[in-house]
Design an enzyme around this catalytic site. Sequence first.
Site, PDB file in Angstrom:
ATOM      1  N   GLN A 160       0.807  -1.221   0.000  1.00 35.50           N
ATOM      2  CA  GLN A 160       0.000   0.000   0.000  1.00 35.50           C
ATOM      3  C   GLN A 160       0.842   1.275   0.000  1.00 35.50           C
ATOM      4  OE1 GLN A 160      -2.798  -1.735   3.215  1.00 35.50           O
ATOM      5  NE2 GLN A 160      -4.074  -0.281   2.123  1.00 35.50           N
TER       6      GLN A 160
ATOM      7  N   HIS B  28       0.746  -9.308   4.100  1.00 36.23           N
ATOM      8  CA  HIS B  28      -0.428  -8.420   4.104  1.00 36.23           C
ATOM      9  C   HIS B  28      -0.987  -8.381   2.678  1.00 36.23           C
ATOM     10  CE1 HIS B  28      -2.400  -4.705   6.124  1.00 36.23           C
ATOM     11  NE2 HIS B  28      -3.014  -4.866   4.964  1.00 36.23           N
TER      12      HIS B  28
ATOM     13  N   ASN C 139      -1.832 -10.801   8.055  1.00 39.77           N
ATOM     14  CA  ASN C 139      -2.875  -9.839   8.370  1.00 39.77           C
ATOM     15  C   ASN C 139      -4.225 -10.309   7.856  1.00 39.77           C
ATOM     16  OD1 ASN C 139      -3.901  -6.998   9.005  1.00 39.77           O
ATOM     17  ND2 ASN C 139      -4.344  -7.131   6.810  1.00 39.77           N
ATOM     18  N   GLU C 140      -5.206 -10.382   8.735  1.00 37.76           N
ATOM     19  CA  GLU C 140      -6.605 -10.589   8.350  1.00 37.76           C
ATOM     20  C   GLU C 140      -6.848 -11.700   7.345  1.00 37.76           C
ATOM     21  OE1 GLU C 140      -8.351  -7.053   6.755  1.00 37.76           O
ATOM     22  OE2 GLU C 140      -8.006  -5.916   8.569  1.00 37.76           O
TER      23      GLU C 140
ATOM     24  N   TYR D  79     -12.454  -1.743  13.204  1.00 35.45           N
ATOM     25  CA  TYR D  79     -12.902  -0.537  12.522  1.00 35.45           C
ATOM     26  C   TYR D  79     -14.331  -0.139  12.844  1.00 35.45           C
ATOM     27  CZ  TYR D  79      -8.751  -0.407   9.572  1.00 35.45           C
ATOM     28  OH  TYR D  79      -7.458  -0.305   9.129  1.00 35.45           O
TER      29      TYR D  79
ATOM     30  N   GLU E 255      -4.611  -2.390  13.839  1.00 41.84           N
ATOM     31  CA  GLU E 255      -5.187  -1.378  12.942  1.00 41.84           C
ATOM     32  C   GLU E 255      -6.450  -0.813  13.578  1.00 41.84           C
ATOM     33  OE1 GLU E 255      -6.121  -2.465   8.890  1.00 41.84           O
ATOM     34  OE2 GLU E 255      -4.255  -3.578   8.643  1.00 41.84           O
TER      35      GLU E 255
ATOM     36  N   TRP F 145      -4.251   3.127  12.047  1.00 46.11           N
ATOM     37  CA  TRP F 145      -4.174   2.894  10.610  1.00 46.11           C
ATOM     38  C   TRP F 145      -4.664   4.135   9.892  1.00 46.11           C
ATOM     39  CZ3 TRP F 145      -1.823  -0.869   7.951  1.00 46.11           C
ATOM     40  CH2 TRP F 145      -2.011  -0.879   6.576  1.00 46.11           C
TER      41      TRP F 145
ATOM     42  N   GLU G  55      -5.471   2.021  -1.590  1.00 43.03           N
ATOM     43  CA  GLU G  55      -6.514   1.356  -0.821  1.00 43.03           C
ATOM     44  C   GLU G  55      -7.151   0.219  -1.638  1.00 43.03           C
ATOM     45  OE1 GLU G  55      -7.066   1.304   2.334  1.00 43.03           O
ATOM     46  OE2 GLU G  55      -8.863   0.104   2.108  1.00 43.03           O
ATOM     47  N   TRP G  56      -6.311  -0.736  -2.044  1.00 49.23           N
ATOM     48  CA  TRP G  56      -6.750  -1.950  -2.728  1.00 49.23           C
ATOM     49  C   TRP G  56      -7.746  -1.622  -3.842  1.00 49.23           C
ATOM     50  CZ3 TRP G  56      -2.964  -4.719  -1.313  1.00 49.23           C
ATOM     51  CH2 TRP G  56      -2.487  -4.676  -0.019  1.00 49.23           C
TER      52      TRP G  56
ATOM     53  N   PHE H 274      -6.566   7.242   4.264  1.00 52.27           N
ATOM     54  CA  PHE H 274      -6.596   6.707   5.629  1.00 52.27           C
ATOM     55  C   PHE H 274      -5.499   7.288   6.511  1.00 52.27           C
ATOM     56  CE2 PHE H 274      -9.511   3.281   4.400  1.00 52.27           C
ATOM     57  CZ  PHE H 274     -10.123   2.968   5.610  1.00 52.27           C
TER      58      PHE H 274
HETATM   59  C1  GBH Z   1      -7.969  -3.229   6.613  1.00 55.68           C
HETATM   60  O1  GBH Z   1      -8.981  -4.219   6.705  1.00 55.68           O
HETATM   61  C2  GBH Z   1      -6.786  -3.697   5.779  1.00 55.68           C
HETATM   62  O2  GBH Z   1      -5.939  -4.541   6.557  1.00 55.68           O
HETATM   63  C3  GBH Z   1      -5.946  -2.532   5.273  1.00 55.68           C
HETATM   64  O3  GBH Z   1      -5.025  -2.988   4.314  1.00 55.68           O
HETATM   65  C4  GBH Z   1      -6.851  -1.471   4.668  1.00 55.68           C
HETATM   66  O4  GBH Z   1      -6.092  -0.367   4.209  1.00 55.68           O
HETATM   67  C5  GBH Z   1      -7.840  -1.042   5.740  1.00 55.68           C
HETATM   68  O5  GBH Z   1      -8.627  -2.136   6.084  1.00 55.68           O
HETATM   69  C6  GBH Z   1      -8.832   0.020   5.274  1.00 55.68           C
HETATM   70  O6  GBH Z   1      -9.759  -0.485   4.358  1.00 55.68           O
HETATM   71  O7  GBH Z   1     -16.395  -3.166   0.968  1.00 55.68           O
HETATM   72  O8  GBH Z   1     -18.437  -3.683   2.113  1.00 55.68           O
HETATM   73  O9  GBH Z   1     -17.127  -5.454   1.140  1.00 55.68           O
HETATM   74  C7  GBH Z   1     -10.117  -3.849   7.460  1.00 55.68           C
HETATM   75  C8  GBH Z   1     -11.228  -4.906   7.397  1.00 55.68           C
HETATM   76  C9  GBH Z   1     -12.620  -6.111   5.866  1.00 55.68           C
HETATM   77  C10 GBH Z   1     -12.926  -3.781   6.144  1.00 55.68           C
HETATM   78  C11 GBH Z   1     -13.368  -6.056   4.527  1.00 55.68           C
HETATM   79  C12 GBH Z   1     -13.655  -3.708   4.819  1.00 55.68           C
HETATM   80  C13 GBH Z   1     -14.950  -4.902   3.184  1.00 55.68           C
HETATM   81  C14 GBH Z   1     -16.321  -4.297   3.312  1.00 55.68           C
HETATM   82  N1  GBH Z   1     -11.975  -4.841   6.144  1.00 55.68           N
HETATM   83  N2  GBH Z   1     -14.299  -4.964   4.509  1.00 55.68           N
HETATM   84  S1  GBH Z   1     -17.120  -4.151   1.771  1.00 55.68           S
END
Ligand code: GBH
Length: 424
Positions: free
Chosen positions: A26, A85, A130-131, A261, A331, A380, A387-388, A396
């Site tokens: 990222q 990650h 991570n996750e 979050y 995070e 975070w 942001e993916w 962020f």
């Molecule tokens: C984090 O995950 C990641 O570890 C990090 O890389 C990223 O930058 C950060 O979130 C901020 O997004 O779009 O409705 O399908 C946090 C957990 C799990 C939250 C998946 C968002 C998708 C919701 N994430 N979720 S949706």
Amino acid sequence: PIYSKPFNRSSFPADFIFGAGSAAYQIEGAALEDGKGLSVWDAFVRKYPAGKVSGGINPLGVQFYNNLIDELLANGMTPFVTLLHFDHPQALEDEYDGFSSLKFVDDFADYADVCFKAFGDRVKHWVTMNEPNGWITGIFIPNGLDIGGANATPYGMGHHLLLSHAAAVKRYRDKYQASQQGKIGITINTNWFVPKYGTESDREAAYRGLDFQFGWFVDPVMFGRYPKTMELLVGNRLPNFTEAESKLVKGSVDFLGVNYYTAGYAQNAAPSNSPPNFFTDSGVNATVLKDGVPIGTPTVLGWLYVYPKGLGDLMLYIKEKYNNPPVYITENGVAEANNASLTVPEAIKDSLRITALDGHLKSLSSAIKEGANVKGYYMWSFMDDFEWNSGYTLRFGLTYIDYTNNLKRHLKYSAYWYKKFLLK
Ligand code: GBH
């Protein structure tokens, strides 16, 4: 009264660690520098050109991280390293569909071994991955669940990732931990779930919600098995741990990393006629509204409502259910939209981030006072990043990156707030 007490660093235990996080893919860029091989994300954002199979350990890659670690230490910062990650090598997808295959397990342990050996003299906290839970169920895999082929299910991939985690931990404990004296864990993301109307069935739904996100990975590393709710509801689509696997996975953490979050209201979901899948298996109807009122402060992200109380409640839930293991919040944060019409002085006024940070730290400090064994908090993120699937449309960071002016950095107001909080 409590209001007269200052709230700052001294509200936390003296050895509590504060930091800010980021992830390699990222923030680093440099996808093609120094002979680096492509990751799955490099391949995806380039529309999948042919991958290049790894040629072994890349000394320039090792040197990059040696320099980074040394520079952090020289500036009074302590590295806390996540080994994976979301950006595993594309070559492993091409060869055997990545973590859909059991072959991933040994390769991951070998990779972790390289890192322990090269960096373990200076790195004393390791997160294997991570996750894994969020990763295999959605948007953090490029192209969704296409990766690993049609037969890859979240449960199957999750099982392989748990085994990969445990294999890396075993390697650390067998070869390095005694001499290097570090700690190792895993990071799991979860929403907090509030029983919508406080009925028994809402309470059960909230627990199932936690089981299917958090317990899915945390129960195995703590107890050596999947949550009973999952065994019951997923049935034979949930892999079994053999006795040997269960022994390997159980106890494979010195601490838990937790990403938090947001939260939602939980109710029983009405039975669904669609074929069973991960998203309906838990039988939870999760909503952010109750009687028209959102659970927390809305943000630009549809999934992120700021609900600080959930962080403290989650810490107390972990204390009770898992016998109070050491926890690091790896995070926690909020985003604002990347709004091209704002000037830099306007864009760095991130009052929402300050309110959220203050609220979450207060909630965390209360939970610690109630006995939760929380050891550190990482905001975070350190700076605005990629942001993916949302690309650069979200910000962020504590630090603002000016994408139109040579990536110039500007501290946001929240960074000054955090600094002041910590200097007290
Ligand atoms: C984090 O995950 C990641 O570890 C990090 O890389 C990223 O930058 C950060 O979130 C901020 O997004 O779009 O409705 O399908 C946090 C957990 C799990 C939250 C998946 C968002 C998708 C919701 N994430 N979720 S949706």
